[in-house]
Scaffold this motif. Structure first.
Motif, mmCIF file in Angstrom:
data_model
loop_
_atom_site.group_PDB
_atom_site.id
_atom_site.type_symbol
_atom_site.label_atom_id
_atom_site.label_comp_id
_atom_site.label_asym_id
_atom_site.label_seq_id
_atom_site.Cartn_x
_atom_site.Cartn_y
_atom_site.Cartn_z
ATOM 1 N N GLY A 204 0.900 -1.087 -0.179
ATOM 2 C CA GLY A 204 -0.012 0.211 0.013
ATOM 3 C C GLY A 204 0.710 1.053 0.007
ATOM 4 N N ASP A 205 0.142 2.452 0.190
ATOM 5 C CA ASP A 205 1.097 3.615 0.197
ATOM 6 C C ASP A 205 1.291 3.803 1.445
ATOM 7 N N PRO A 206 2.530 4.603 1.873
ATOM 8 C CA PRO A 206 2.847 5.068 3.364
ATOM 9 C C PRO A 206 1.871 6.150 3.497
ATOM 10 N N THR A 207 1.516 6.280 4.897
ATOM 11 C CA THR A 207 0.712 7.461 5.430
ATOM 12 C C THR A 207 1.585 8.222 6.233
ATOM 13 N N ARG A 208 0.957 9.389 6.737
ATOM 14 C CA ARG A 208 1.678 10.279 7.652
ATOM 15 C C ARG A 208 2.200 9.681 8.986
ATOM 16 N N THR A 209 1.692 8.622 9.231
ATOM 17 C CA THR A 209 2.047 7.744 10.441
ATOM 18 C C THR A 209 2.789 6.538 10.308
ATOM 19 N N GLY A 210 2.942 5.988 9.231
ATOM 20 C CA GLY A 210 3.730 4.849 9.002
ATOM 21 C C GLY A 210 3.619 4.105 7.627
ATOM 22 N N PHE A 211 4.205 2.991 7.430
ATOM 23 C CA PHE A 211 3.894 1.999 6.390
ATOM 24 C C PHE A 211 3.976 0.701 6.637
ATOM 25 N N SER A 212 3.623 -0.198 5.616
ATOM 26 C CA SER A 212 3.674 -1.775 5.834
ATOM 27 C C SER A 212 4.402 -2.496 4.807
ATOM 28 N N THR A 213 5.130 -3.387 5.343
ATOM 29 C CA THR A 213 5.947 -3.949 4.393
ATOM 30 C C THR A 213 5.456 -5.631 4.067
ATOM 31 N N PHE A 214 5.684 -6.116 3.043
ATOM 32 C CA PHE A 214 5.241 -7.483 2.590
ATOM 33 C C PHE A 214 6.640 -8.188 2.413
ATOM 34 N N TRP A 215 6.840 -9.248 3.155
ATOM 35 C CA TRP A 215 7.893 -10.030 2.909
ATOM 36 C C TRP A 215 7.527 -11.500 2.311
ATOM 37 N N PRO A 216 7.619 -11.722 1.101
ATOM 38 C CA PRO A 216 7.148 -13.005 0.526
ATOM 39 C C PRO A 216 7.741 -14.044 0.962
ATOM 40 N N ASN A 217 6.777 -15.053 1.517
ATOM 41 C CA ASN A 217 7.379 -16.233 1.873
ATOM 42 C C ASN A 217 8.205 -16.386 3.092
ATOM 43 N N SER A 218 7.692 -15.389 3.910
ATOM 44 C CA SER A 218 8.266 -15.070 5.163
ATOM 45 C C SER A 218 7.497 -14.824 6.520
ATOM 46 N N GLY A 219 6.413 -15.565 6.474
ATOM 47 C CA GLY A 219 5.394 -15.621 7.454
ATOM 48 C C GLY A 219 6.076 -16.070 8.713
ATOM 49 N N ASN A 220 5.779 -15.261 9.933
ATOM 50 C CA ASN A 220 6.300 -15.759 11.058
ATOM 51 C C ASN A 220 7.973 -15.640 11.224
ATOM 52 N N THR A 221 8.341 -14.647 10.572
ATOM 53 C CA THR A 221 9.968 -14.480 10.539
ATOM 54 C C THR A 221 10.443 -13.196 11.040
ATOM 55 N N LYS A 222 11.644 -13.323 11.898
ATOM 56 C CA LYS A 222 12.165 -12.097 12.237
ATOM 57 C C LYS A 222 12.953 -11.321 11.256
ATOM 58 N N VAL A 223 12.710 -9.966 10.935
ATOM 59 C CA VAL A 223 13.212 -9.073 9.997
ATOM 60 C C VAL A 223 13.465 -8.037 10.440
ATOM 61 N N GLY A 224 14.137 -7.291 9.607
ATOM 62 C CA GLY A 224 14.586 -5.872 9.979
ATOM 63 C C GLY A 224 15.152 -5.066 8.790
ATOM 64 N N LEU A 225 15.034 -3.814 8.988
ATOM 65 C CA LEU A 225 15.691 -2.813 7.925
ATOM 66 C C LEU A 225 15.853 -1.240 8.532
ATOM 67 N N ASP A 226 16.682 -0.817 7.904
ATOM 68 C CA ASP A 226 16.901 0.955 8.149
ATOM 69 C C ASP A 226 16.116 1.492 6.679
ATOM 70 N N TYR A 227 15.391 2.379 7.158
ATOM 71 C CA TYR A 227 14.820 3.175 6.211
ATOM 72 C C TYR A 227 14.859 4.714 6.338
ATOM 73 N N PHE A 228 14.543 5.422 4.940
ATOM 74 C CA PHE A 228 14.551 6.661 4.715
ATOM 75 C C PHE A 228 13.397 7.197 4.175
ATOM 76 N N ALA A 229 12.574 8.050 4.779
ATOM 77 C CA ALA A 229 11.429 8.355 4.228
ATOM 78 C C ALA A 229 11.287 9.872 3.888
ATOM 79 N N ILE A 230 10.316 10.062 2.894
ATOM 80 C CA ILE A 230 10.306 11.390 2.392
ATOM 81 C C ILE A 230 8.802 12.013 2.665
ATOM 82 N N GLY A 231 8.237 13.002 3.148
ATOM 83 C CA GLY A 231 7.027 13.448 3.322
ATOM 84 C C GLY A 231 6.954 15.030 3.320
ATOM 85 N N TRP A 232 5.886 15.398 3.835
ATOM 86 C CA TRP A 232 5.632 16.997 3.643
ATOM 87 C C TRP A 232 4.694 17.220 4.995
#
Length: 175
Positions: free
Chosen positions: A147-175
């Protein structure tokens, strides 16, 4: 005053042995500066094809952005730094100032492979882009924005990774 274009930037020059006429020469130079400062054209197709110099900038009104002449081999290109600093045209907020956020996300995906993240500080109006680098060290599928990011956050989909520990560093641009 007799003028010829200066080879790099088209600035008028006084040529020959004619004594200067201070008022006339000053006014001619002032007219040139007026005509070549803050230039704008309606569309990118209307950018000049001749008498350009490297670094010449012209505003393209249809795109609300600045273009820069990069030389005869590259031609005109959008000024990426200026474009990044401008709000998206669909923000609906007049003269919106860009806001940048960085952070980290870590957690366990849901059964369907989704991980949601809430920004520490919400954007004042909205978020237009999120990019990331994985930090979890897991081999496997790369995450996708869900989906689209919102002013409060975002969602990620990790294919074939249900119930898996994951992590990422992000950079977001808004207004």
């Amino acid at each position: 005053m007799t003028t010829t274009p200066e080879p790099l930037k088209g600035v008028p020059r006084i040529e020959g042995d004619t004594p200067p006429t201070f008022r006339g020469d000053h006014n001619a130079l002032a007219d040139w500066v007026r005509d070549h400062t803050g230039e704008s054209v309606a569309t990118a197709a209307a950018l000049p094809t001749a008498d350009n110099w490297i670094g010449r900038t012209i505003r393209v009104r249809a795109e609300n952005t600045t273009w820069v002449f990069m030389g005869s081999a590259l031609g005109w290109r959008p000024d990426l730094i200026a474009r990044l600093a401008q709000p998206r045209s669909n923000t609906g907020v007049a003269n919106a100032t860009p806001v940048f956020l960085t952070g980290s996300v870590s957690g366990t995906t849901g059964a369907g492979g989704t991980l949601n993240h809430t920004f520490r500080t919400p954007f004042p109006n909205g978020c237009s882009w999120v990019g990331w680098t994985r930090t979890d060290g897991n081999a496997g599928y790369s995450p996708h924005l869900q989906g689209d990011p919102t002013r409060t956050g975002f969602s990620t989909f990790w294919p074939n990774s249900g119930n898996t520990k994951v992590g990422l560093d992000y950079f977001a641009i808004g207004w």
